[in-house]
Design a protein around this motif. Structure first.
Motif, PDB file in Angstrom:
ATOM      1  N   GLU A  54       0.765  -1.090   0.268  1.00 22.29           N
ATOM      2  CA  GLU A  54       0.540  -0.118  -0.022  1.00 22.29           C
ATOM      3  C   GLU A  54       1.078   1.467  -0.046  1.00 22.29           C
ATOM      4  N   TYR A  55       0.635   2.196  -0.817  1.00 20.59           N
ATOM      5  CA  TYR A  55       1.460   3.451  -1.531  1.00 20.59           C
ATOM      6  C   TYR A  55       0.711   4.604  -1.156  1.00 20.59           C
ATOM      7  N   VAL A  56       1.184   5.760  -0.085  1.00 20.48           N
ATOM      8  CA  VAL A  56       0.206   6.742   0.416  1.00 20.48           C
ATOM      9  C   VAL A  56       0.713   7.885  -0.235  1.00 20.48           C
ATOM     10  N   GLN A  57       0.265   8.885  -0.430  1.00 21.36           N
ATOM     11  CA  GLN A  57       1.203  10.182  -0.347  1.00 21.36           C
ATOM     12  C   GLN A  57       0.974  10.873   0.664  1.00 21.36           C
ATOM     13  N   SER A  58       1.399  11.243   1.657  1.00 20.98           N
ATOM     14  CA  SER A  58       1.029  12.257   2.922  1.00 20.98           C
ATOM     15  C   SER A  58       3.006  12.679   3.126  1.00 20.98           C
ATOM     16  N   ASP A  59       3.026  14.065   3.677  1.00 21.00           N
ATOM     17  CA  ASP A  59       4.137  14.976   4.431  1.00 21.00           C
ATOM     18  C   ASP A  59       4.148  14.165   5.530  1.00 21.00           C
ATOM     19  N   VAL A  60       5.209  14.059   5.892  1.00 23.03           N
ATOM     20  CA  VAL A  60       5.550  12.243   7.434  1.00 23.03           C
ATOM     21  C   VAL A  60       4.727  13.407   8.367  1.00 23.03           C
ATOM     22  N   TYR A  61       4.658  14.446   8.547  1.00 24.87           N
ATOM     23  CA  TYR A  61       4.101  15.086   9.665  1.00 24.87           C
ATOM     24  C   TYR A  61       2.562  14.546   9.814  1.00 24.87           C
ATOM     25  N   GLU A  62       2.083  14.703   8.705  1.00 27.62           N
ATOM     26  CA  GLU A  62       0.473  13.936   8.809  1.00 27.62           C
ATOM     27  C   GLU A  62      -0.128  12.681   8.273  1.00 27.62           C
ATOM     28  N   ALA A  63       1.330  11.785   8.759  1.00 30.28           N
ATOM     29  CA  ALA A  63       0.712  10.366   8.546  1.00 30.28           C
ATOM     30  C   ALA A  63       0.502  10.087   9.703  1.00 30.28           C
ATOM     31  N   VAL A  64      -0.121  10.206  11.249  1.00 29.38           N
ATOM     32  CA  VAL A  64      -1.047   9.723  11.801  1.00 29.38           C
ATOM     33  C   VAL A  64      -2.988   9.672  10.787  1.00 29.38           C
ATOM     34  N   GLU A  65      -2.418  11.445  10.514  1.00 31.98           N
ATOM     35  CA  GLU A  65      -3.822  11.633   9.902  1.00 31.98           C
ATOM     36  C   GLU A  65      -4.462  10.575   8.267  1.00 31.98           C
ATOM     37  N   ALA A  66      -2.983  10.222   7.447  1.00 38.19           N
ATOM     38  CA  ALA A  66      -3.380   9.836   6.757  1.00 38.19           C
ATOM     39  C   ALA A  66      -3.316   8.560   6.578  1.00 38.19           C
ATOM     40  N   LEU A  67      -2.859   7.689   7.544  1.00 34.57           N
ATOM     41  CA  LEU A  67      -2.888   5.902   8.352  1.00 34.57           C
ATOM     42  C   LEU A  67      -3.521   5.597   9.342  1.00 34.57           C
ATOM     43  N   GLY A  68      -3.573   6.273  10.480  1.00 34.84           N
ATOM     44  CA  GLY A  68      -3.783   5.226  11.591  1.00 34.84           C
ATOM     45  C   GLY A  68      -2.793   5.748  12.728  1.00 34.84           C
ATOM     46  N   ALA A  69      -3.403   5.772  13.699  1.00 31.47           N
ATOM     47  CA  ALA A  69      -2.540   5.285  14.749  1.00 31.47           C
ATOM     48  C   ALA A  69      -2.195   4.036  14.815  1.00 31.47           C
ATOM     49  N   GLU A  70      -1.191   3.736  16.091  1.00 33.42           N
ATOM     50  CA  GLU A  70      -0.851   2.493  16.289  1.00 33.42           C
ATOM     51  C   GLU A  70      -1.370   1.630  15.652  1.00 33.42           C
ATOM     52  N   ARG A  71      -1.317   1.306  14.391  1.00 31.92           N
ATOM     53  CA  ARG A  71      -1.229   0.877  13.265  1.00 31.92           C
ATOM     54  C   ARG A  71      -0.389  -0.379  12.323  1.00 31.92           C
TER      55      ARG A  71
END
Length: 274
Positions: free
Chosen positions: A102-119
């Motif tokens: 799975e590839y997701v485009q996002s800035d690192v600092y917004e990674a939790v919002e893009a992917l979810g916490a504790e994943r």
């Protein structure tokens, strides 16, 4: 500060196809040899240990060769990068090789919002990633939130001494020229080339970088409650930062003259308490 993202993203977008076409990334080897691993992951593998069956995240994955390598070791991988051009190459390579990533485009600092916490069971960061980020404490907070309890960070990164060295010198002297410690002001670079061999002419050639001292990185992780389990400094680096002054051994570059004088990279591992 937002301007640095636009400048840096444009540079990576500009260079992604050239990187994928270069021999340095060995993309063709991935296509023909289903067991092939990137040089970076080969170097890391002994310390990385077993990742089969784990949910892994590669932050700042670029064109995905290390991400694919971790997938080939059995991890269920996600790759994140802010460069659409880089992810286009990464997705294409995964599709060609049959890898489920799975590839997701996002800035690192917004990674939790893009992917979810504790994943994730582990977060992987490769060489040459942190220097693109202005705030190492903010990065550490993101890593801590992404990890499940008991999960770990694995990072091999360019040593802050390497980033501080004057890379214009050709007299063999190792001279500190650039900041070692994190500063609010970026180091602004204008470079019409890139770190791989290519004849491509690039358009977007100005980038902003920041250094982060070794103590700053470790302290940032400790402040997030992570437990440091490994810190190793290395005298080698995957590319040739000082052309003409280095020799290639074992797939990496070392200073030809007294390589023990300065560290080139380091490995950090840290675990999130259960």
């Amino acid at each position: 500060m937002d301007d640095y993202r636009s400048l840096n993203r444009a540079s990576w977008d500009d260079r992604a196809a050239a990187h994928a076409a270069s021999q340095d990334y060995d993309v063709d080897r991935f296509r023909v040899d289903p067991t092939f691993l990137s040089r970076v992951v080969q170097f890391d593998q002994e310390r990385l240990g077993e990742v089969a069956g784990l949910d892994g995240l590669h932050l700042q994955c670029h064109i995905g060769t290390d991400t694919l390598s971790l997938s080939r070791l059995g991890a269920r991988m996600t790759g994140l990068d802010f460069s659409g051009g880089s992810l286009e190459q990464a997705r294409g390579l995964a599709e060609e090789t049959g890898a489920k990533i799975e590839y997701v485009q996002s800035d690192v600092y917004e990674a939790v919002e893009a992917l979810g916490a504790e994943r994730f069971d582990f977060v992987f960061t490769g060489v040459g990633a942190l220097c693109w980020l202005p705030d190492v404490r903010r990065w550490a907070a993101v890593v801590a939130r992404l990890l499940r309890p008991g999960g770990r960070l694995f990072m091999r990164e360019g040593h802050p001494v390497l980033w501080a060295l004057d890379d214009d010198r050709r007299d063999g002297r190792l001279v500190l020229r650039y900041p070692y410690f994190e500063r609010a002001e970026p180091v602004v670079w204008h470079d019409e080339g890139t770190y791989v061999q290519t004849d491509t002419q690039f358009i977007n050639n100005t980038v902003h970088n920041w250094n982060h001292g070794l103590g700053e990185v470790v302290t940032a992780l400790l402040e997030q409650g992570l437990t440091l389990t490994q810190l190793v400094e290395h005298d080698s680096v995957p590319w040739e930062p000082f052309p003409g002054l280095m020799e290639k051994t074992g797939g990496e570059y070392r200073m030809a003259d007294r390589p023990w004088r300065a560290p080139m990279t380091y490995t950090v591992q840290a675990v999130k308490p259960r």
